[in-house]
Design a protein around this motif. Structure first.
Motif, PDB file in Angstrom:
ATOM      1  N   GLY A  43       0.809  -1.209   0.000  1.00 34.51           N
ATOM      2  CA  GLY A  43       0.000   0.000   0.000  1.00 34.51           C
ATOM      3  C   GLY A  43       0.842   1.259   0.000  1.00 34.51           C
ATOM      4  O   GLY A  43       2.055   1.230   0.175  1.00 34.51           O
ATOM      5  N   HIS A  44       0.150   2.395  -0.182  1.00 33.09           N
ATOM      6  CA  HIS A  44       0.810   3.689  -0.346  1.00 33.09           C
ATOM      7  C   HIS A  44       1.461   4.196   0.924  1.00 33.09           C
ATOM      8  O   HIS A  44       2.480   4.871   0.869  1.00 33.09           O
ATOM      9  CB  HIS A  44      -0.194   4.740  -0.828  1.00 33.09           C
ATOM     10  CG  HIS A  44      -0.839   4.364  -2.110  1.00 33.09           C
ATOM     11  ND1 HIS A  44      -0.161   4.352  -3.301  1.00 33.09           N
ATOM     12  CD2 HIS A  44      -2.092   3.936  -2.383  1.00 33.09           C
ATOM     13  CE1 HIS A  44      -0.971   3.971  -4.266  1.00 33.09           C
ATOM     14  NE2 HIS A  44      -2.146   3.707  -3.730  1.00 33.09           N
ATOM     15  N   VAL A 112      -9.566   5.631  -4.132  1.00 32.51           N
ATOM     16  CA  VAL A 112     -10.557   5.008  -3.251  1.00 32.51           C
ATOM     17  C   VAL A 112     -11.432   6.107  -2.666  1.00 32.51           C
ATOM     18  O   VAL A 112     -10.926   7.059  -2.060  1.00 32.51           O
ATOM     19  CB  VAL A 112      -9.865   4.227  -2.113  1.00 32.51           C
ATOM     20  CG1 VAL A 112     -10.885   3.628  -1.159  1.00 32.51           C
ATOM     21  CG2 VAL A 112      -8.954   3.146  -2.682  1.00 32.51           C
ATOM     22  N   LEU A 113     -12.748   5.987  -2.861  1.00 31.57           N
ATOM     23  CA  LEU A 113     -13.695   6.941  -2.275  1.00 31.57           C
ATOM     24  C   LEU A 113     -13.733   6.690  -0.774  1.00 31.57           C
ATOM     25  O   LEU A 113     -14.091   5.599  -0.321  1.00 31.57           O
ATOM     26  CB  LEU A 113     -15.084   6.760  -2.881  1.00 31.57           C
ATOM     27  CG  LEU A 113     -16.174   7.692  -2.374  1.00 31.57           C
ATOM     28  CD1 LEU A 113     -15.879   9.133  -2.782  1.00 31.57           C
ATOM     29  CD2 LEU A 113     -17.534   7.258  -2.914  1.00 31.57           C
ATOM     30  N   GLY A 128      -6.583  -1.321   4.297  1.00 28.89           N
ATOM     31  CA  GLY A 128      -5.177  -1.275   4.687  1.00 28.89           C
ATOM     32  C   GLY A 128      -4.412  -0.134   4.049  1.00 28.89           C
ATOM     33  O   GLY A 128      -3.268   0.118   4.399  1.00 28.89           O
ATOM     34  N   ALA A 129      -5.019   0.556   3.102  1.00 27.55           N
ATOM     35  CA  ALA A 129      -4.325   1.648   2.425  1.00 27.55           C
ATOM     36  C   ALA A 129      -4.301   2.910   3.274  1.00 27.55           C
ATOM     37  O   ALA A 129      -3.385   3.713   3.163  1.00 27.55           O
ATOM     38  CB  ALA A 129      -4.991   1.934   1.084  1.00 27.55           C
ATOM     39  N   LEU A 130      -5.305   3.091   4.131  1.00 23.38           N
ATOM     40  CA  LEU A 130      -5.447   4.335   4.866  1.00 23.38           C
ATOM     41  C   LEU A 130      -6.198   4.065   6.168  1.00 23.38           C
ATOM     42  O   LEU A 130      -7.242   3.414   6.158  1.00 23.38           O
ATOM     43  CB  LEU A 130      -6.230   5.333   3.994  1.00 23.38           C
ATOM     44  CG  LEU A 130      -6.450   6.736   4.513  1.00 23.38           C
ATOM     45  CD1 LEU A 130      -5.137   7.505   4.559  1.00 23.38           C
ATOM     46  CD2 LEU A 130      -7.441   7.465   3.608  1.00 23.38           C
ATOM     47  N   SER A 131      -5.679   4.584   7.261  1.00 22.61           N
ATOM     48  CA  SER A 131      -6.370   4.448   8.541  1.00 22.61           C
ATOM     49  C   SER A 131      -7.228   5.694   8.782  1.00 22.61           C
ATOM     50  O   SER A 131      -7.049   6.733   8.133  1.00 22.61           O
ATOM     51  CB  SER A 131      -5.361   4.292   9.681  1.00 22.61           C
ATOM     52  OG  SER A 131      -4.681   5.505   9.908  1.00 22.61           O
ATOM     53  N   LEU A 132      -8.143   5.606   9.729  1.00 20.05           N
ATOM     54  CA  LEU A 132      -8.983   6.749  10.085  1.00 20.05           C
ATOM     55  C   LEU A 132      -8.114   7.912  10.553  1.00 20.05           C
ATOM     56  O   LEU A 132      -8.328   9.059  10.153  1.00 20.05           O
ATOM     57  CB  LEU A 132      -9.983   6.359  11.174  1.00 20.05           C
ATOM     58  CG  LEU A 132     -10.864   7.484  11.701  1.00 20.05           C
ATOM     59  CD1 LEU A 132     -11.711   8.087  10.573  1.00 20.05           C
ATOM     60  CD2 LEU A 132     -11.743   6.992  12.835  1.00 20.05           C
ATOM     61  N   PHE A 155      -8.879   8.910  -1.839  1.00 16.18           N
ATOM     62  CA  PHE A 155      -7.483   8.619  -1.533  1.00 16.18           C
ATOM     63  C   PHE A 155      -6.860   8.161  -2.847  1.00 16.18           C
ATOM     64  O   PHE A 155      -7.217   7.131  -3.405  1.00 16.18           O
ATOM     65  CB  PHE A 155      -7.369   7.530  -0.460  1.00 16.18           C
ATOM     66  CG  PHE A 155      -5.958   7.275  -0.020  1.00 16.18           C
ATOM     67  CD1 PHE A 155      -5.183   8.280   0.522  1.00 16.18           C
ATOM     68  CD2 PHE A 155      -5.409   6.009  -0.141  1.00 16.18           C
ATOM     69  CE1 PHE A 155      -3.886   8.048   0.935  1.00 16.18           C
ATOM     70  CE2 PHE A 155      -4.111   5.760   0.269  1.00 16.18           C
ATOM     71  CZ  PHE A 155      -3.346   6.780   0.802  1.00 16.18           C
ATOM     72  N   GLU A 156      -5.960   8.991  -3.373  1.00 14.39           N
ATOM     73  CA  GLU A 156      -5.387   8.756  -4.694  1.00 14.39           C
ATOM     74  C   GLU A 156      -4.276   7.712  -4.647  1.00 14.39           C
ATOM     75  O   GLU A 156      -3.713   7.444  -3.592  1.00 14.39           O
ATOM     76  CB  GLU A 156      -4.846  10.078  -5.272  1.00 14.39           C
ATOM     77  CG  GLU A 156      -5.881  11.178  -5.393  1.00 14.39           C
ATOM     78  CD  GLU A 156      -6.943  10.910  -6.464  1.00 14.39           C
ATOM     79  OE1 GLU A 156      -6.754   9.999  -7.303  1.00 14.39           O
ATOM     80  OE2 GLU A 156      -7.960  11.620  -6.465  1.00 14.39           O
ATOM     81  N   ASN A 157      -3.961   7.168  -5.811  1.00 13.33           N
ATOM     82  CA  ASN A 157      -2.932   6.130  -5.849  1.00 13.33           C
ATOM     83  C   ASN A 157      -1.519   6.669  -5.651  1.00 13.33           C
ATOM     84  O   ASN A 157      -0.578   5.901  -5.565  1.00 13.33           O
ATOM     85  CB  ASN A 157      -3.028   5.301  -7.132  1.00 13.33           C
ATOM     86  CG  ASN A 157      -2.984   6.139  -8.383  1.00 13.33           C
ATOM     87  OD1 ASN A 157      -2.747   7.334  -8.335  1.00 13.33           O
ATOM     88  ND2 ASN A 157      -3.228   5.514  -9.513  1.00 13.33           N
TER      89      ASN A 157
END
Length: 184
Positions: A43-44, A112-113, A128-132, A155-157
């Motif tokens: 992930g990013h 990702v919206l 898993g790409a972004l947490s709160l 959330f962009e790539n």
């Protein structure tokens, strides 16, 4: 002296044959594809502001350049061959990405919206790409005080957040983006 030059250029004598160089190309191809796969899985957040595609290039070229510098049994020609194959694979992958949105989506990922109509999409954060916590921090960087100000956020790539705000008169209260310790 001549033997030393041959060893430096070609590496150890038992590996200085044509089939070994074909094997190097095959090994490089397999490791390149596998590293792209792993970079997408990580992930990013783990690879920073560059995409998996660029991450693989940096790792592969760095490793290939370093081995002939440090290991006497790895010849310069072997390192040059690996770097050349990696750069050619990178260029070919780039051309393929430019021609096929499916391949681009597979290699680079899709936005990702994460917020719709002021509400955080919890399932999108679970990938898993972004947490709160990271999402709220990215919103604060964009000057968003409350998720109710946001019509949509992606959330962009490349690891950044694209935020589409409501006009001021349509904004509503939903969830504060302030860290919990500072809220009163």
């Amino acid at each position: 002296m001549q033997e030393e030059i041959v060893r430096i250029v070609f590496g150890e004598a038992e590996t200085a044959n044509v089939w070994f160089y074909v094997e190097i190309v095959f090994r490089t191809l397999v490791m390149y594809l596998y590293t792209i796969f792993l970079a997408r899985m990580v992930g990013h957040d783990a690879i920073g502001q560059i995409g998996p595609f660029e991450f693989v290039l940096v790792i592969a070229v760095g490793s290939a350049a370093g081995d002939p510098m440090f290991y006497p049994d790895v010849g310069l020609l072997q390192g040059i061959l690996v770097i050349t194959v990696v750069v050619l694979l990178h260029r070919a992958t780039g051309a393929l990405l430019a021609r096929s949105s499916k391949v681009e989506s597979l290699v680079e990922g899709d936005p990702v919206l994460v917020i719709k109509d002021g509400h955080i999409i919890e399932d999108a954060l679970g990938s898993g790409a972004l947490s709160l916590r990271e999402l709220l921090a990215l919103l604060r960087v964009e000057g968003v005080r409350d998720t109710g100000e946001v019509e949509a956020a992606y959330f962009e790539n490349n690891g950044k957040l694209s935020v589409f705000r409501y006009p001021a008169e349509k904004a509503k209260r939903s969830r504060s983006t302030e860290p919990l310790r500072t809220q009163r």
